[in-house]
Enzyme design. Structure first.
Site: not given
Length: 214
Positions: A15, A91, A125, A158, A169
């Site tokens: 996004k 959300r 990532r 992370r 998530r």
């Protein structure tokens, strides 16, 4: 043309990347909840009679900022924009209802990506511990394993990019945010885009959807 665009999709769908390109292409504001909250981190919200007196106190503790605060920040950000790309909001259904009171939308884009691909994208990532540069072990690897191309710093994963946290998530997304899609399914400008493509191919589809529906 100053289109009012909402872009939806799960974490890792792309996004942010597509929103930035849309904002540049159509010369409109790129509005994100993260930016809106960071820009108002120290604002006094004591009059709302919540647990904390500023948005920053929630953010510093890693807690979700209450809907009433987020709604107000987004409304303020949108109020000064003739056109916009809204990313990261709503959300949940309550926020979606609040958004309907704030503004009309010309185009609602949904980036659809299989969950297995989302997990691969997010867990792959890596971030430089020194300069913050972003890499990906598969899609944009560094020249030397574990070393930042830009500053030579150490690349780390992370905590919120570990598989356990990523799946948590995504579960929150399925429970809270995915039902929002039902609200927009009958919108005249609703377009589902296959996000499981190369970023440039997704961009072509996204741009065409806006040009056709705005």
């Amino acid at each position: 043309m100053d289109p009012k665009i909402l872009i939806l999709g799960p974490p890792g769908a792309g996004k942010g990347t597509q929103s930035e390109r849309l904002a540049t292409e159509f010369d409109v504001e790129h509005v994100t909840t993260g930016d809106a909250l960071r820009n108002n981190k120290d604002r006094d919200i004591g009059h709302l009679d919540l647990e904390y007196d500023t948005p920053g106190e929630y953010m510093d503790r890693g807690e979700l900022v209450p809907d009433a605060v987020v709604d107000a920040m987004v409304e303020e950000a949108l109020s000064g924009a003739d056109g916009f790309v809204l990313d990261g909001y709503p959300r949940n259904d309550d926020q979606a209802a609040a958004l309907e009171e704030m503004t009309d939308l010309d185009v609602v884009l949904y980036l659809s990506v299989p969950e297995a691909e989302l997990v691969d994208r997010l867990t792959g990532r890596r971030v430089c511990d020194d300069c913050g540069a972003n890499f990906h072990v598969e899609y944009s690897p560094p020249k030397a394993d574990g070393v930042c191309d830009k500053c030579g710093g150490e690349l780390i994963q992370r905590e919120d990019d570990t598989e356990e946290v990523v799946r948590e998530r995504l579960e929150v997304y399925h429970d809270d945010t995915e039902p929002v899609l039902e609200r927009y399914a009958d919108h005249d400008g609703y377009v589902e885009v296959d996000g499981d493509q190369a970023p440039d191919d997704v961009w072509q589809a996204v741009r065409e959807a806006v040009r056709t529906n705005a």
